[in-house]
Write a protein that holds these residues in place. Structure first.
Motif, PDB file in Angstrom:
ATOM      1  N   LYS A  27       0.831  -1.213   0.000  1.00  0.00           N
ATOM      2  CA  LYS A  27       0.000   0.000   0.000  1.00  0.00           C
ATOM      3  C   LYS A  27       0.866   1.264   0.000  1.00  0.00           C
ATOM      4  CE  LYS A  27      -0.519  -0.363   4.944  1.00  0.00           C
ATOM      5  NZ  LYS A  27      -0.909  -1.481   5.728  1.00  0.00           N
ATOM      6  N   HIS A  28       2.061   1.191   0.566  1.00  0.00           N
ATOM      7  CA  HIS A  28       2.949   2.349   0.573  1.00  0.00           C
ATOM      8  C   HIS A  28       3.588   2.558  -0.800  1.00  0.00           C
ATOM      9  CE1 HIS A  28       2.431   1.549   4.836  1.00  0.00           C
ATOM     10  NE2 HIS A  28       2.641   2.849   4.988  1.00  0.00           N
ATOM     11  N   LEU A  29       3.853   1.450  -1.500  1.00  0.00           N
ATOM     12  CA  LEU A  29       4.356   1.579  -2.866  1.00  0.00           C
ATOM     13  C   LEU A  29       3.280   2.170  -3.763  1.00  0.00           C
ATOM     14  CD1 LEU A  29       6.322  -1.761  -3.150  1.00  0.00           C
ATOM     15  CD2 LEU A  29       7.261   0.523  -2.903  1.00  0.00           C
ATOM     16  N   GLN A  30       2.050   1.771  -3.540  1.00  0.00           N
ATOM     17  CA  GLN A  30       0.926   2.348  -4.297  1.00  0.00           C
ATOM     18  C   GLN A  30       0.777   3.836  -3.967  1.00  0.00           C
ATOM     19  OE1 GLN A  30      -0.833   0.916  -6.724  1.00  0.00           O
ATOM     20  NE2 GLN A  30      -1.920   2.814  -7.033  1.00  0.00           N
ATOM     21  N   ALA A  31       1.029   4.204  -2.722  1.00  0.00           N
ATOM     22  CA  ALA A  31       0.923   5.613  -2.312  1.00  0.00           C
ATOM     23  C   ALA A  31       1.928   6.485  -3.058  1.00  0.00           C
ATOM     24  CB  ALA A  31       1.126   5.746  -0.813  1.00  0.00           C
ATOM     25  N   ILE A  32       3.123   5.946  -3.317  1.00  0.00           N
ATOM     26  CA  ILE A  32       4.120   6.720  -4.075  1.00  0.00           C
ATOM     27  C   ILE A  32       3.540   7.088  -5.434  1.00  0.00           C
ATOM     28  CG2 ILE A  32       6.388   6.647  -5.197  1.00  0.00           C
ATOM     29  CD1 ILE A  32       7.297   4.799  -2.884  1.00  0.00           C
ATOM     30  N   LYS A  33       2.912   6.122  -6.073  1.00  0.00           N
ATOM     31  CA  LYS A  33       2.324   6.383  -7.388  1.00  0.00           C
ATOM     32  C   LYS A  33       1.192   7.396  -7.294  1.00  0.00           C
ATOM     33  CE  LYS A  33       0.441   4.416 -11.485  1.00  0.00           C
ATOM     34  NZ  LYS A  33       0.608   3.375 -12.436  1.00  0.00           N
ATOM     35  N   ILE A  42       8.890   4.427 -14.196  1.00  0.00           N
ATOM     36  CA  ILE A  42       9.793   5.395 -13.549  1.00  0.00           C
ATOM     37  C   ILE A  42       9.988   5.041 -12.080  1.00  0.00           C
ATOM     38  CG2 ILE A  42      10.034   7.803 -12.832  1.00  0.00           C
ATOM     39  CD1 ILE A  42       8.710   8.544 -15.532  1.00  0.00           C
ATOM     40  N   ILE A  43       8.914   4.721 -11.387  1.00  0.00           N
ATOM     41  CA  ILE A  43       9.020   4.375  -9.964  1.00  0.00           C
ATOM     42  C   ILE A  43       9.842   3.104  -9.792  1.00  0.00           C
ATOM     43  CG2 ILE A  43       7.738   3.748  -7.890  1.00  0.00           C
ATOM     44  CD1 ILE A  43       5.433   5.537  -9.012  1.00  0.00           C
ATOM     45  N   ALA A  44       9.629   2.111 -10.648  1.00  0.00           N
ATOM     46  CA  ALA A  44      10.420   0.877 -10.597  1.00  0.00           C
ATOM     47  C   ALA A  44      11.895   1.179 -10.807  1.00  0.00           C
ATOM     48  CB  ALA A  44       9.925  -0.112 -11.639  1.00  0.00           C
ATOM     49  N   SER A  50      12.441  -4.309 -11.521  1.00  0.00           N
ATOM     50  CA  SER A  50      11.708  -4.327 -12.791  1.00  0.00           C
ATOM     51  C   SER A  50      10.289  -3.800 -12.574  1.00  0.00           C
ATOM     52  CB  SER A  50      11.656  -5.740 -13.363  1.00  0.00           C
ATOM     53  OG  SER A  50      10.803  -6.548 -12.584  1.00  0.00           O
ATOM     54  N   THR A  51       9.691  -3.363 -13.652  1.00  0.00           N
ATOM     55  CA  THR A  51       8.315  -2.881 -13.578  1.00  0.00           C
ATOM     56  C   THR A  51       7.385  -4.000 -13.123  1.00  0.00           C
ATOM     57  OG1 THR A  51       8.784  -1.307 -15.345  1.00  0.00           O
ATOM     58  CG2 THR A  51       6.470  -1.777 -14.899  1.00  0.00           C
ATOM     59  N   LYS A  52       7.630  -5.208 -13.602  1.00  0.00           N
ATOM     60  CA  LYS A  52       6.809  -6.352 -13.206  1.00  0.00           C
ATOM     61  C   LYS A  52       6.900  -6.595 -11.694  1.00  0.00           C
ATOM     62  CE  LYS A  52       6.080 -11.241 -14.146  1.00  0.00           C
ATOM     63  NZ  LYS A  52       6.529 -12.412 -14.893  1.00  0.00           N
ATOM     64  N   THR A  53       8.105  -6.510 -11.145  1.00  0.00           N
ATOM     65  CA  THR A  53       8.286  -6.696  -9.703  1.00  0.00           C
ATOM     66  C   THR A  53       7.578  -5.589  -8.927  1.00  0.00           C
ATOM     67  OG1 THR A  53      10.392  -7.820 -10.043  1.00  0.00           O
ATOM     68  CG2 THR A  53      10.000  -6.891  -7.856  1.00  0.00           C
ATOM     69  N   GLU A  70      12.575   0.248   2.736  1.00  0.00           N
ATOM     70  CA  GLU A  70      13.385   1.390   3.158  1.00  0.00           C
ATOM     71  C   GLU A  70      13.297   2.514   2.131  1.00  0.00           C
ATOM     72  OE1 GLU A  70      18.030   2.426   4.266  1.00  0.00           O
ATOM     73  OE2 GLU A  70      17.551   0.513   3.345  1.00  0.00           O
ATOM     74  N   GLN A  71      13.435   2.171   0.871  1.00  0.00           N
ATOM     75  CA  GLN A  71      13.367   3.188  -0.178  1.00  0.00           C
ATOM     76  C   GLN A  71      11.975   3.823  -0.240  1.00  0.00           C
ATOM     77  OE1 GLN A  71      14.799   0.598  -3.325  1.00  0.00           O
ATOM     78  NE2 GLN A  71      16.686   1.789  -3.459  1.00  0.00           N
ATOM     79  N   ALA A  72      10.946   3.036  -0.020  1.00  0.00           N
ATOM     80  CA  ALA A  72       9.580   3.571  -0.037  1.00  0.00           C
ATOM     81  C   ALA A  72       9.371   4.562   1.103  1.00  0.00           C
ATOM     82  CB  ALA A  72       8.569   2.432   0.051  1.00  0.00           C
ATOM     83  N   VAL A  73       9.844   4.207   2.296  1.00  0.00           N
ATOM     84  CA  VAL A  73       9.705   5.124   3.448  1.00  0.00           C
ATOM     85  C   VAL A  73      10.443   6.423   3.172  1.00  0.00           C
ATOM     86  CG1 VAL A  73      10.290   5.470   5.878  1.00  0.00           C
ATOM     87  CG2 VAL A  73       9.320   3.301   5.130  1.00  0.00           C
TER      88      VAL A  73
END
Length: 77
Positions: A27-33, A42-44, A50-53, A70-73
């Motif tokens: 959910k935090h990775l989705q929040a970045i988007k 770009i976020i990947a 990878s974009t798939k990951t 860590e990178q997401a935080v």
């Protein structure tokens, strides 16, 4: 709220504590988007995955590596 546990500035100790608490996930990775105008590619690239990951990590029950958490935080700080 999703971002209430995220420090307002980059803080290594707080980041480590949040990661260890298990509160960071897809959910935090989705929040970045949602908070940026960037696409998955770009976020990947920022996360060096990878974009798939990245798309897999955004799913609710996915297991996200600590390095990506860590990178997401830091990106959300």
């Amino acid at each position: 709220m999703l971002l209430k546990d995220i420090p307002s500035k980059v803080d290594a100790a707080a980041t480590l504590g949040i990661i260890r608490s298990g509160k960071i996930g897809g959910k935090h990775l989705q929040a970045i988007k949602q908070l940026t105008s960037f696409n998955d590619d770009i976020i990947a690239d920022w996360l060096d995955i990878s974009t798939k990951t990245y798309r897999t990590y955004k799913k609710p029950d996915s297991v996200v590596k600590a390095r990506i958490k860590e990178q997401a935080v830091m990106a959300l700080s």
